[in-house]
Design a protein around this motif. Structure first.
Motif, short mmCIF file in Angstrom:
data_model
loop_
_atom_site.label_atom_id
_atom_site.label_comp_id
_atom_site.label_asym_id
_atom_site.label_seq_id
_atom_site.Cartn_x
_atom_site.Cartn_y
_atom_site.Cartn_z
N HIS A 10 0.79 -1.24 0.00
CA HIS A 10 0.00 0.00 0.00
C HIS A 10 0.82 1.29 0.00
O HIS A 10 0.24 2.37 0.06
CB HIS A 10 -0.99 0.01 1.18
CG HIS A 10 -0.36 -0.08 2.54
ND1 HIS A 10 -0.78 -0.99 3.49
CD2 HIS A 10 0.62 0.64 3.13
CE1 HIS A 10 -0.08 -0.84 4.59
NE2 HIS A 10 0.78 0.15 4.39
N GLY A 11 2.13 1.20 -0.07
CA GLY A 11 2.92 2.42 -0.14
C GLY A 11 3.17 3.03 1.22
O GLY A 11 2.80 2.47 2.25
N TRP A 15 0.94 8.99 0.81
CA TRP A 15 1.62 9.33 -0.43
C TRP A 15 0.70 9.85 -1.55
O TRP A 15 1.14 10.72 -2.32
CB TRP A 15 2.45 8.14 -0.93
CG TRP A 15 1.66 6.92 -1.29
CD1 TRP A 15 1.33 5.90 -0.47
CD2 TRP A 15 1.10 6.60 -2.56
NE1 TRP A 15 0.59 4.95 -1.13
CE2 TRP A 15 0.43 5.36 -2.42
CE3 TRP A 15 1.08 7.23 -3.81
CZ2 TRP A 15 -0.24 4.74 -3.47
CZ3 TRP A 15 0.41 6.63 -4.87
CH2 TRP A 15 -0.23 5.39 -4.69
N PRO A 16 -0.58 9.40 -1.68
CA PRO A 16 -1.37 9.95 -2.79
C PRO A 16 -1.68 11.43 -2.65
O PRO A 16 -2.10 12.07 -3.62
CB PRO A 16 -2.67 9.11 -2.74
CG PRO A 16 -2.29 7.85 -2.05
CD PRO A 16 -1.29 8.30 -1.01
N ARG A 23 6.26 11.04 -3.66
CA ARG A 23 5.10 10.57 -4.42
C ARG A 23 5.55 9.88 -5.71
O ARG A 23 5.03 8.81 -6.07
CB ARG A 23 4.19 11.76 -4.72
CG ARG A 23 3.11 11.53 -5.80
CD ARG A 23 1.98 10.64 -5.31
NE ARG A 23 0.93 10.48 -6.31
CZ ARG A 23 -0.14 11.26 -6.42
NH1 ARG A 23 -0.30 12.29 -5.60
NH2 ARG A 23 -1.05 11.02 -7.33
N GLU A 30 1.16 3.16 -8.01
CA GLU A 30 -0.08 3.91 -8.25
C GLU A 30 -0.76 3.46 -9.54
O GLU A 30 -1.98 3.28 -9.58
CB GLU A 30 0.22 5.41 -8.31
CG GLU A 30 -1.02 6.26 -8.50
CD GLU A 30 -0.74 7.74 -8.35
OE1 GLU A 30 -1.71 8.52 -8.26
OE2 GLU A 30 0.45 8.14 -8.33
N LYS A 34 -4.56 1.92 -9.86
CA LYS A 34 -5.58 2.50 -10.73
C LYS A 34 -6.13 1.49 -11.73
O LYS A 34 -7.28 1.60 -12.17
CB LYS A 34 -4.99 3.70 -11.48
CG LYS A 34 -4.76 4.93 -10.61
CD LYS A 34 -4.21 6.08 -11.43
CE LYS A 34 -4.09 7.35 -10.59
NZ LYS A 34 -3.55 8.48 -11.38
N SER A 122 -4.89 5.24 1.94
CA SER A 122 -3.86 5.52 0.94
C SER A 122 -3.89 4.50 -0.19
O SER A 122 -3.58 4.81 -1.34
CB SER A 122 -2.47 5.55 1.58
OG SER A 122 -2.32 6.68 2.39
N PRO A 126 -6.17 5.78 -4.88
CA PRO A 126 -5.95 5.65 -6.33
C PRO A 126 -6.95 4.72 -7.01
O PRO A 126 -7.21 4.86 -8.21
CB PRO A 126 -4.53 5.07 -6.42
CG PRO A 126 -3.92 5.31 -5.08
CD PRO A 126 -5.05 5.25 -4.10
#
Length: 283
Positions: A10-11, A15-16, A23, A30, A34, A122, A126
């Motif tokens: 999930h990062g 970050w989004p 980023r 990301e 998406k 997060s 996306p």
């Protein structure tokens, strides 16, 4: 129509909602997030997230109709402590989760106050920026017991037939003290083991292999605490006999980390966000 199951990296932090190099480092992740809705057979009725950022002494499900936010990070810009992911909760579905757990002999508590942590918001931002699909959260059990989390996933598998998307949200690499070049070798070794385990082994064999995940190459260097790996166990349990597909993988995250995400479902068409797979194919 039955939904697949996911284990998603999930990062980092919020970050989004950031700009700049931090980023940009998650651009490949990301893009893979998406692309996720196009992999689904239908729009989900709801999303059940098992986040590596929520653990309790016993399994617990969120029951809020309008969950708040849990800003479980530090050192980020002030605006990231005011962001919102305003998806509705799913109290009725939470009761079904409790019922399914009880039927399998698994006690699941209720938390009416728990909001979305960054392992949830997060990751979902996306995928569904409109935040218009109901989301409920399910905690880890703080002992990280692998068989217990596999059993929980098996108990919740019937939700897939009800249109519920089950997502284990964690990170295939999570050692906050070692990012960059020092993480390259252990993360690549563990990622290769995980890829083989999930993609090449039969369903029963992959579950058995995960019982001793900490003996895999680089395992403890990648997961000194396994909070971000244990959501995978719930996903594996819910996946049953479904095959796995690596839907995202890169070997240059944060300067050298190898990290991956996986989908479990009958359609094993690659997503195109697998740099390692592309590199192997071109070798």
């Amino acid at each position: 129509m039955q939904q697949p199951v996911y284990f998603l990296s999930h990062g980092g932090g919020p970050w989004p909602w950031l700009d700049g190099p931090f980023r940009d480092g998650f651009a490949w992740l990301e893009a893979s997030l998406k692309a996720l809705p196009a992999q689904l057979p239908a729009r989900p009725r709801a999303v059940l997230v098992v986040s590596g950022h929520w653990e309790e002494p016993g399994f617990t499900v969120s029951t809020a109709a309008q969950p708040g936010m849990v800003y479980d990070y530090y050192g980020f810009p002030e605006h990231t402590y005011h962001i919102r992911y305003p998806a509705p909760g799913a109290p009725d579905l939470a009761e079904e989760v409790v019922r399914l757990g009880a039927a399998a002999g698994i006690a699941i508590g209720r938390d009416p106050a728990r909001g979305f942590d960054h392992g949830t918001f997060s990751m979902l931002q996306p995928i569904w920026p409109e935040a218009d699909i109901p989301v409920l959260s399910l905690s880890l059990r703080a002992d990280y017991d692998v068989p217990a989390h596999l059993a929980l996933g098996r108990a919740l598998a019937p939700l897939r037939e009800q249109g519920v998307l089950i997502v284990g949200s964690g990170f295939s690499y999570h050692n906050l003290r070692q990012f960059g070049a020092g993480a390259a070798a252990p993360s690549a070794a563990f990622d290769a083991w995980l890829r083989h385990t999930l993609l090449d082994l039969a369903p029963e064999a992959r579950a058995d292999a995960l019982l001793t995940w900490d003996q895999a190459p680089g395992a403890r260097a990648c997961h000194p605490r396994e909070d971000h790996l244990i959501p995978l166990m719930v996903a594996i349990g819910a996946a049953g006999a479904d095959p796995a597909t690596c839907i995202y993988s890169q070997s240059d995250l944060r300067g050298g980390v190898t990290a991956s995400s996986y989908r479990f479902g009958p359609d094993t068409t690659p997503s195109g966000f697998d740099r390692i797979g592309q590199a192997l194919a071109e070798a």
